[in-house]
Design an enzyme around this catalytic site. Structure first.
Site, PDB file in Angstrom:
ATOM      1  N   LYS A 123       0.837  -1.214   0.000  1.00  0.00           N
ATOM      2  CA  LYS A 123       0.000   0.000   0.000  1.00  0.00           C
ATOM      3  C   LYS A 123       0.868   1.258   0.000  1.00  0.00           C
ATOM      4  O   LYS A 123       0.649   2.168  -0.788  1.00  0.00           O
ATOM      5  CB  LYS A 123      -0.903   0.000   1.245  1.00  0.00           C
ATOM      6  CG  LYS A 123      -1.572   1.334   1.519  1.00  0.00           C
ATOM      7  CD  LYS A 123      -2.479   1.304   2.743  1.00  0.00           C
ATOM      8  CE  LYS A 123      -1.819   1.531   4.070  1.00  0.00           C
ATOM      9  NZ  LYS A 123      -1.485   2.923   4.418  1.00  0.00           N
ATOM     10  N   ASN A 124       1.853   1.301   0.899  1.00  0.00           N
ATOM     11  CA  ASN A 124       2.610   2.541   1.074  1.00  0.00           C
ATOM     12  C   ASN A 124       3.649   2.774  -0.012  1.00  0.00           C
ATOM     13  O   ASN A 124       4.373   3.768   0.009  1.00  0.00           O
ATOM     14  CB  ASN A 124       3.235   2.592   2.476  1.00  0.00           C
ATOM     15  CG  ASN A 124       2.158   2.789   3.534  1.00  0.00           C
ATOM     16  OD1 ASN A 124       1.021   3.135   3.219  1.00  0.00           O
ATOM     17  ND2 ASN A 124       2.502   2.561   4.792  1.00  0.00           N
ATOM     18  N   ARG A 162      -4.923  10.699   4.575  1.00  0.00           N
ATOM     19  CA  ARG A 162      -3.856  11.697   4.708  1.00  0.00           C
ATOM     20  C   ARG A 162      -2.828  11.606   3.596  1.00  0.00           C
ATOM     21  O   ARG A 162      -2.207  12.603   3.236  1.00  0.00           O
ATOM     22  CB  ARG A 162      -3.123  11.497   6.033  1.00  0.00           C
ATOM     23  CG  ARG A 162      -3.928  11.695   7.257  1.00  0.00           C
ATOM     24  CD  ARG A 162      -3.066  11.399   8.451  1.00  0.00           C
ATOM     25  NE  ARG A 162      -1.811  12.146   8.333  1.00  0.00           N
ATOM     26  CZ  ARG A 162      -1.649  13.410   8.711  1.00  0.00           C
ATOM     27  NH1 ARG A 162      -2.628  14.049   9.271  1.00  0.00           N
ATOM     28  NH2 ARG A 162      -0.500  14.011   8.531  1.00  0.00           N
ATOM     29  N   CYS A 202      -4.750  12.665  13.023  1.00  0.00           N
ATOM     30  CA  CYS A 202      -5.528  11.443  12.855  1.00  0.00           C
ATOM     31  C   CYS A 202      -5.494  10.685  14.157  1.00  0.00           C
ATOM     32  O   CYS A 202      -4.879  11.134  15.129  1.00  0.00           O
ATOM     33  CB  CYS A 202      -5.056  10.622  11.663  1.00  0.00           C
ATOM     34  SG  CYS A 202      -3.695   9.545  11.980  1.00  0.00           S
ATOM     35  N   ARG A 214       0.495  14.469  13.472  1.00  0.00           N
ATOM     36  CA  ARG A 214       1.038  14.286  12.135  1.00  0.00           C
ATOM     37  C   ARG A 214       1.126  15.565  11.291  1.00  0.00           C
ATOM     38  O   ARG A 214       0.475  15.668  10.244  1.00  0.00           O
ATOM     39  CB  ARG A 214       0.250  13.184  11.411  1.00  0.00           C
ATOM     40  CG  ARG A 214       0.216  11.894  12.206  1.00  0.00           C
ATOM     41  CD  ARG A 214      -0.514  10.786  11.503  1.00  0.00           C
ATOM     42  NE  ARG A 214       0.237  10.219  10.407  1.00  0.00           N
ATOM     43  CZ  ARG A 214      -0.183   9.217   9.659  1.00  0.00           C
ATOM     44  NH1 ARG A 214      -1.349   8.669   9.904  1.00  0.00           N
ATOM     45  NH2 ARG A 214       0.552   8.752   8.672  1.00  0.00           N
ATOM     46  N   PRO A 215       1.936  16.519  11.717  1.00  0.00           N
ATOM     47  CA  PRO A 215       2.093  17.736  10.903  1.00  0.00           C
ATOM     48  C   PRO A 215       2.822  17.450   9.583  1.00  0.00           C
ATOM     49  O   PRO A 215       3.405  16.375   9.418  1.00  0.00           O
ATOM     50  CB  PRO A 215       2.948  18.646  11.795  1.00  0.00           C
ATOM     51  CG  PRO A 215       3.652  17.726  12.725  1.00  0.00           C
ATOM     52  CD  PRO A 215       2.785  16.511  12.908  1.00  0.00           C
ATOM     53  N   VAL A 216       2.789  18.426   8.672  1.00  0.00           N
ATOM     54  CA  VAL A 216       3.500  18.259   7.387  1.00  0.00           C
ATOM     55  C   VAL A 216       4.522  19.390   7.192  1.00  0.00           C
ATOM     56  O   VAL A 216       4.880  19.730   6.068  1.00  0.00           O
ATOM     57  CB  VAL A 216       2.523  18.185   6.177  1.00  0.00           C
ATOM     58  CG1 VAL A 216       1.735  16.891   6.218  1.00  0.00           C
ATOM     59  CG2 VAL A 216       1.601  19.391   6.114  1.00  0.00           C
ATOM     60  N   ASP A 217       4.983  19.964   8.301  1.00  0.00           N
ATOM     61  CA  ASP A 217       5.912  21.099   8.225  1.00  0.00           C
ATOM     62  C   ASP A 217       7.181  20.770   7.432  1.00  0.00           C
ATOM     63  O   ASP A 217       7.714  21.621   6.717  1.00  0.00           O
ATOM     64  CB  ASP A 217       6.281  21.573   9.640  1.00  0.00           C
ATOM     65  CG  ASP A 217       6.846  20.443  10.497  1.00  0.00           C
ATOM     66  OD1 ASP A 217       6.132  19.444  10.694  1.00  0.00           O
ATOM     67  OD2 ASP A 217       8.005  20.551  10.939  1.00  0.00           O
ATOM     68  N   ASP A 256       4.309   0.427  12.254  1.00  0.00           N
ATOM     69  CA  ASP A 256       3.128  -0.215  11.660  1.00  0.00           C
ATOM     70  C   ASP A 256       2.979  -1.681  12.068  1.00  0.00           C
ATOM     71  O   ASP A 256       1.993  -2.330  11.692  1.00  0.00           O
ATOM     72  CB  ASP A 256       3.181  -0.106  10.122  1.00  0.00           C
ATOM     73  CG  ASP A 256       2.951   1.313   9.639  1.00  0.00           C
ATOM     74  OD1 ASP A 256       2.478   2.146  10.432  1.00  0.00           O
ATOM     75  OD2 ASP A 256       3.255   1.593   8.458  1.00  0.00           O
ATOM     76  N   ARG A 302      -8.638  -0.601   4.398  1.00  0.00           N
ATOM     77  CA  ARG A 302      -7.723   0.393   3.833  1.00  0.00           C
ATOM     78  C   ARG A 302      -6.366  -0.222   3.533  1.00  0.00           C
ATOM     79  O   ARG A 302      -5.622   0.303   2.703  1.00  0.00           O
ATOM     80  CB  ARG A 302      -7.523   1.544   4.819  1.00  0.00           C
ATOM     81  CG  ARG A 302      -8.772   2.269   5.147  1.00  0.00           C
ATOM     82  CD  ARG A 302      -8.491   3.403   6.069  1.00  0.00           C
ATOM     83  NE  ARG A 302      -7.513   4.297   5.439  1.00  0.00           N
ATOM     84  CZ  ARG A 302      -7.129   5.453   5.946  1.00  0.00           C
ATOM     85  NH1 ARG A 302      -7.623   5.839   7.081  1.00  0.00           N
ATOM     86  NH2 ARG A 302      -6.250   6.190   5.324  1.00  0.00           N
TER      87      ARG A 302
HETATM   88  N1  EPU Z   1       6.362  14.475  11.215  1.00  0.00           N
HETATM   89  C1  EPU Z   1       6.518  15.806  11.532  1.00  0.00           C
HETATM   90  N2  EPU Z   1       6.542  16.724  10.504  1.00  0.00           N
HETATM   91  C2  EPU Z   1       6.425  16.360   9.197  1.00  0.00           C
HETATM   92  C3  EPU Z   1       6.259  14.986   8.891  1.00  0.00           C
HETATM   93  C4  EPU Z   1       6.240  14.065   9.930  1.00  0.00           C
HETATM   94  O1  EPU Z   1       6.620  16.187  12.700  1.00  0.00           O
HETATM   95  O2  EPU Z   1       6.446  17.220   8.323  1.00  0.00           O
HETATM   96  C5  EPU Z   1       6.355  13.459  12.304  1.00  0.00           C
HETATM   97  C6  EPU Z   1       5.036  12.669  12.388  1.00  0.00           C
HETATM   98  O3  EPU Z   1       4.063  13.387  13.138  1.00  0.00           O
HETATM   99  C7  EPU Z   1       5.503  11.391  13.045  1.00  0.00           C
HETATM  100  C8  EPU Z   1       6.915  11.191  12.463  1.00  0.00           C
HETATM  101  O4  EPU Z   1       7.311  12.482  11.974  1.00  0.00           O
HETATM  102  O5  EPU Z   1       5.595  11.572  14.426  1.00  0.00           O
HETATM  103  C9  EPU Z   1       7.006  10.197  11.313  1.00  0.00           C
HETATM  104  O6  EPU Z   1       5.962  10.426  10.400  1.00  0.00           O
HETATM  105  P1  EPU Z   1       6.092  10.143   8.830  1.00  0.00           P
HETATM  106  O7  EPU Z   1       6.005  11.443   8.116  1.00  0.00           O
HETATM  107  O8  EPU Z   1       7.257   9.283   8.555  1.00  0.00           O
HETATM  108  O9  EPU Z   1       4.759   9.331   8.580  1.00  0.00           O
HETATM  109  P2  EPU Z   1       3.895   9.393   7.244  1.00  0.00           P
HETATM  110  O10 EPU Z   1       4.795   9.610   6.096  1.00  0.00           O
HETATM  111  O11 EPU Z   1       2.750  10.310   7.424  1.00  0.00           O
HETATM  112  C10 EPU Z   1       4.104   6.863   6.643  1.00  0.00           C
HETATM  113  C11 EPU Z   1       3.160   5.730   6.418  1.00  0.00           C
HETATM  114  C12 EPU Z   1       2.536   5.320   7.756  1.00  0.00           C
HETATM  115  C13 EPU Z   1       3.670   4.913   8.702  1.00  0.00           C
HETATM  116  C14 EPU Z   1       4.667   6.059   8.838  1.00  0.00           C
HETATM  117  C15 EPU Z   1       5.876   5.716   9.693  1.00  0.00           C
HETATM  118  C16 EPU Z   1       2.404   6.116   4.160  1.00  0.00           C
HETATM  119  C17 EPU Z   1       1.309   6.488   3.248  1.00  0.00           C
HETATM  120  N3  EPU Z   1       2.129   6.135   5.466  1.00  0.00           N
HETATM  121  O12 EPU Z   1       3.330   7.918   7.187  1.00  0.00           O
HETATM  122  O13 EPU Z   1       1.716   4.199   7.502  1.00  0.00           O
HETATM  123  O14 EPU Z   1       3.148   4.597   9.969  1.00  0.00           O
HETATM  124  O15 EPU Z   1       5.145   6.459   7.542  1.00  0.00           O
HETATM  125  O16 EPU Z   1       6.543   4.619   9.165  1.00  0.00           O
HETATM  126  O17 EPU Z   1       3.492   5.775   3.723  1.00  0.00           O
HETATM  127  C18 EPU Z   1      -0.060   2.706   7.875  1.00  0.00           C
HETATM  128  O18 EPU Z   1       0.193   2.178   6.778  1.00  0.00           O
HETATM  129  O19 EPU Z   1      -0.854   2.188   8.712  1.00  0.00           O
HETATM  130  C19 EPU Z   1       0.572   3.975   8.224  1.00  0.00           C
HETATM  131  C20 EPU Z   1       0.100   4.772   9.191  1.00  0.00           C
END
Ligand code: EPU
Length: 423
Positions: A22-23, A93, A117, A122-125, A307, A399
């Protein structure tokens, strides 16, 4: 809402085929926005999140056709809308993954800011910081990320403050068509990032270092046509391995890759499981033994994945001994604990640590899924529990797990879906 009903305490035996990741599928489908030439992608898992990203691209004018085996043919030569609306982003997301490609190819994107969520804020900064470093103008207004790059993006040296999977992917996709070289420092190293880079390179991108913490992207003028096969799902792989371990069964997984689940295999070996692997298969046999408790602490790849934390906790609930499970990635990823406790599990929580004392047997109970991986842990608990377990809000599991009840039934589980109208 559909429910899953499981009558547990049956050792699982047999073979099962692992689906595409999926990812990996989600960013790869988003990345097709980077080319006007036709692209063919195979091993796409049939999942609700995949349908959501296909609808999102469809709304932008991308033509996507699926064959009966869920291979997809994508043509993004007629994109006429650069929006990812709140209605879709709030359901998934990962829709944020269109931001980098839209900005990279069209110099504009209007993407709803994902909210928090169930598992964390989960910010995107970091996504925005990287894109700004490449020259994008980004305003967050009325809940939307409005991003423009009138003269195209410029290559940049970007240091990520946090290891982020989709953040790394968004910047990598944006950099593919940028002017000059982009270097991402402290990049995430997940196999899905390497898969996305291989896909983009198959279309003519110049990316090196994906899978390490420094990724170098030399911008190219355009991408060409191509075809690609998505890598196997390592979290589905790990979940089925635990299904075998928790029921003291014996399962062979096909169409998977042992090299991408090493941290999980090491932990399962510590539980006492007998494990054999080949290039594309893994066999796990508990030889009818009770698993031993194992400590786990989640961290970015190649460490133990967040995960898989909930599923490993389910295994520890019936293991011999006490385990300590530490979650370091998401601040609220223990919601399965209360549901497992309702099945008799002995778990106490202290901050980001769960202490679990294994008991002989879980009891079936009505439970509620709160997120994707939490729901997988409840399925695993139901498979080992005595009596009947029902799992409500099963849309979470759809999902991320393709045909879960069919696959488990094939392995001998007594599981069925109760459609909403019969509840
Ligand atoms: N974070 C920030 N700022 C950012 C981005 C992330 O503070 O700009 C923090 C997040 O809040 C979190 C940490 O960094 O505490 C890691 O988050 P990451 O960005 O790596 O997570 P993601 O990219 O949103 C992906 C997977 C998730 C998986 C995580 C960690 C996808 C679509 N989703 O999420 O998958 O848990 O990486 O490995 O690739 C799932 O499949 O069930 C799932 C939640």
């Amino acid at each position: 809402m559909d429910k899953l009903i499981i009558r547990g305490n049956v050792p699982l035996r047999g073979e099962v085929r692992i689906s595409g990741a999926k990812n990996s599928a989600l960013p790869i489908i988003a990345a097709t926005l980077l080319t006007s030439a036709p692209v063919r992608i195979s091993n796409i898992p049939h999942l609700h999140d995949v349908t959501t990203i296909i609808s999102l691209l469809g709304q932008m004018g991308v033509s996507i056709t699926l064959d009966e085996r869920f291979n997809i043919q994508v043509n993004a030569n007629n994109v006429n809308c650069f929006d990812a609306p709140y209605e879709l982003v709030k359901t998934m997301r990962a829709s944020i993954l269109v931001l980098g490609p839209l900005l990279g190819r069209f110099g504009q994107a209007n993407v709803s800011l994902p909210g928090g969520c169930a598992i964390g804020t989960r910010p995107v900064d970091q996504h925005l910081k990287g894109l700004r470093a490449m020259g994008a103008t980004i305003d967050v207004e009325n809940g939307y990320i409005k991003a423009t790059a009138k003269n195209g993006l410029q290559g940049a040296n970007i240091a990520m403050d946090i290891v982020t999977v989709t953040g790394t992917e968004n910047i990598m996709m944006a950099a593919v068509l940028a002017n000059g070289q982009t270097v991402i420092h402290n990049a995430a190293r997940e196999p899905e990032i390497e898969d996305l880079a291989k896909f983009l390179n198959a279309l003519g991108a110049k990316i090196t270092g994906a899978g390490t913490s420094i990724i170098v992207i030399d911008g190219v003028k355009e991408l060409t046509e191509g075809s690609y096969q998505v890598l196997p799902d390592r979290i589905e792989t790990g979940t089925y391995l635990i299904a075998a371990a928790i029921t003291r069964g014996k399962i062979k997984l096909k169409n998977t890759r042992p090299d991408i689940v090493e941290s999980i295999l090491v932990k399962l070996a510590e539980t006492g499981a007998y494990i054999e692997t080949g290039d594309d298969w893994i066999l796990l046999d508990m030889k009818d033994n009770r698993p031993r408790a194992v400590d786990v602490s989640t961290a970015p790849y190649p460490a133990f994945p967040t995960d898989m934390q909930a599923q490993m906790m389910a295994l520890n609930t019936i293991a011999e001994g006490t385990s300590i499970i530490t979650e370091t990635i998401f601040e609220n990823r223990f919601m399965h604990v209360q549901e497992l406790q309702r099945m008799g599990a002995q778990i106490s929580l202290k901050g980001n640590t769960a202490i679990c004392t294994g008991i002989d047997q879980l009891q079936g109970a009505p439970t509620m899924a709160t997120d994707l991986r939490a729901s997988a842990s409840l399925v695993l608990a139901g498979l080992t529990a005595v009596g009947e377990t029902s799992i409500d809000r099963i849309y979470h599991i759809d999902r991320g797990y393709e045909c879960i009840e069919e696959k488990l039934t094939q392995l001998g589980a007594r599981i069925h879906r109760m459609p909403h109208k019969n509840n």
